[in-house]
Scaffold this motif. Structure first.
Motif, PDB file in Angstrom:
ATOM      1  N   CYS A 179      -5.584   2.857   8.963  1.00 45.05           N
ATOM      2  CA  CYS A 179      -6.280   2.706   7.691  1.00 45.05           C
ATOM      3  C   CYS A 179      -7.160   1.466   7.775  1.00 45.05           C
ATOM      4  O   CYS A 179      -6.638   0.351   7.814  1.00 45.05           O
ATOM      5  CB  CYS A 179      -5.258   2.574   6.562  1.00 45.05           C
ATOM      6  N   HIS A 204      -9.600   5.339  -7.049  1.00 43.13           N
ATOM      7  CA  HIS A 204      -9.558   3.903  -7.328  1.00 43.13           C
ATOM      8  C   HIS A 204     -10.658   3.465  -8.304  1.00 43.13           C
ATOM      9  O   HIS A 204     -10.807   2.272  -8.563  1.00 43.13           O
ATOM     10  CB  HIS A 204      -9.663   3.103  -6.025  1.00 43.13           C
ATOM     11  N   PRO A 221      -6.844  -1.744   1.568  1.00 39.70           N
ATOM     12  CA  PRO A 221      -7.456  -0.668   2.340  1.00 39.70           C
ATOM     13  C   PRO A 221      -8.938  -0.535   1.975  1.00 39.70           C
ATOM     14  O   PRO A 221      -9.323  -0.756   0.817  1.00 39.70           O
ATOM     15  CB  PRO A 221      -6.687   0.580   1.905  1.00 39.70           C
ATOM     16  N   GLU A 222      -9.748  -0.172   2.929  1.00 37.51           N
ATOM     17  CA  GLU A 222     -11.171   0.040   2.675  1.00 37.51           C
ATOM     18  C   GLU A 222     -11.388   1.096   1.596  1.00 37.51           C
ATOM     19  O   GLU A 222     -12.364   1.044   0.848  1.00 37.51           O
ATOM     20  CB  GLU A 222     -11.863   0.459   3.975  1.00 37.51           C
ATOM     21  N   ALA A 223     -10.464   2.047   1.471  1.00 40.11           N
ATOM     22  CA  ALA A 223     -10.564   3.107   0.467  1.00 40.11           C
ATOM     23  C   ALA A 223     -10.698   2.552  -0.947  1.00 40.11           C
ATOM     24  O   ALA A 223     -11.248   3.224  -1.830  1.00 40.11           O
ATOM     25  CB  ALA A 223      -9.339   4.017   0.556  1.00 40.11           C
ATOM     26  N   GLU A 225      -1.269   4.304  -7.096  1.00 36.49           N
ATOM     27  CA  GLU A 225      -1.428   3.456  -5.913  1.00 36.49           C
ATOM     28  C   GLU A 225      -1.013   2.033  -6.258  1.00 36.49           C
ATOM     29  O   GLU A 225      -1.565   1.406  -7.161  1.00 36.49           O
ATOM     30  CB  GLU A 225      -2.872   3.483  -5.415  1.00 36.49           C
ATOM     31  N   TRP A 237       0.866  -1.180   0.000  1.00 37.49           N
ATOM     32  CA  TRP A 237       0.000   0.000   0.000  1.00 37.49           C
ATOM     33  C   TRP A 237       0.903   1.230   0.000  1.00 37.49           C
ATOM     34  O   TRP A 237       1.822   1.337   0.811  1.00 37.49           O
ATOM     35  CB  TRP A 237      -0.861   0.045   1.243  1.00 37.49           C
ATOM     36  N   ASN A 285     -14.334   2.881  -2.155  1.00 38.22           N
ATOM     37  CA  ASN A 285     -15.146   4.089  -2.282  1.00 38.22           C
ATOM     38  C   ASN A 285     -14.403   5.384  -2.621  1.00 38.22           C
ATOM     39  O   ASN A 285     -15.041   6.399  -2.797  1.00 38.22           O
ATOM     40  CB  ASN A 285     -15.970   4.301  -1.010  1.00 38.22           C
ATOM     41  N   VAL A 286     -13.096   5.369  -2.711  1.00 39.76           N
ATOM     42  CA  VAL A 286     -12.365   6.596  -3.030  1.00 39.76           C
ATOM     43  C   VAL A 286     -12.254   6.737  -4.548  1.00 39.76           C
ATOM     44  O   VAL A 286     -11.945   5.771  -5.256  1.00 39.76           O
ATOM     45  CB  VAL A 286     -10.970   6.595  -2.347  1.00 39.76           C
TER      46      VAL A 286
END
Length: 190
Positions: A170, A142, A133-135, A109, A84, A138-139
């Motif tokens: 995170c 990505h 990562p949870e991101a 990333e 990450w 929803n980010v």
């Protein structure tokens, strides 16, 4: 049986060590870019499977850059915890942008390109299971890899782990998806 498993960023081989005993050694592969980690992973692989043949060990646990140098084979399962936030050199970033649709923006990333390369390395029907990562879910940055994943695979499972790692603020997930030649729809078990 007769299902191949790859951890493309195996570190010292912790995921390989946790594989069920009925998976034969000749179907298990690991790779990492770090030479010290690879040496430890090779030792762990040799101990787990009681292998003394150096050629077998070196052909199954390799040291290379998965994103650039690793030969694309077709695996049944790809598992692991990709890096990450890895900082790529400017020349590597330029090359990644040429190879991967997920290599976008100023800061590429690393886990996005690992997911894309891994999906390209699966057999049809193969499973990708990564700690991410949870991101990832929803980010906006990505979105390209999410779109690619949804067009090429069906999400099978998502588990929210929260802040699972010491000294890492995170929230993380386990994401499992199955490569499908007709994807675009997804069945999710949360």
């Amino acid at each position: 049986n007769n299902k191949s498993v790859l951890d493309p960023c195996c570190g010292t081989g912790n995921f390989i060590l946790q594989l069920p005993e009925n998976i034969p050694f000749d179907m298990v592969y690991g790779n990492d870019i770090d030479p010290v980690s690879v040496k430890i992973a090779r030792l762990n692989y040799a101990l787990k499977y009681n292998i003394r043949d150096k050629n077998i060990i070196y052909s199954h646990i390799t040291e290379s850059n998965y994103l650039f140098d690793y030969e694309v084979n077709k695996y049944d399962f790809i598992i692991g915890n990709p890096p990450w936030g890895y900082e790529f050199s400017s020349s590597d970033a330029d090359n990644l942008r040429k190879l991967y649709i997920s290599a976008v923006g100023t800061n590429i990333e690393s886990y996005d390109v690992f997911v894309e390369k891994s999906l390209k390395s699966l057999k049809i029907g193969g499973i990708l299971a990564f700690v991410l990562p949870e991101a990832f879910l929803n980010v906006r940055t990505h979105a390209p890899i999410r779109d690619y994943m949804l067009k090429s695979s069906k999400i099978q499972y998502v588990e929210y782990l929260g802040n699972a790692f010491d000294k890492v603020q995170c929230p993380s997930i386990i994401l499992m998806t199955r490569l499908d030649d007709k994807a675009s729809n997804c069945a999710i078990q949360v």
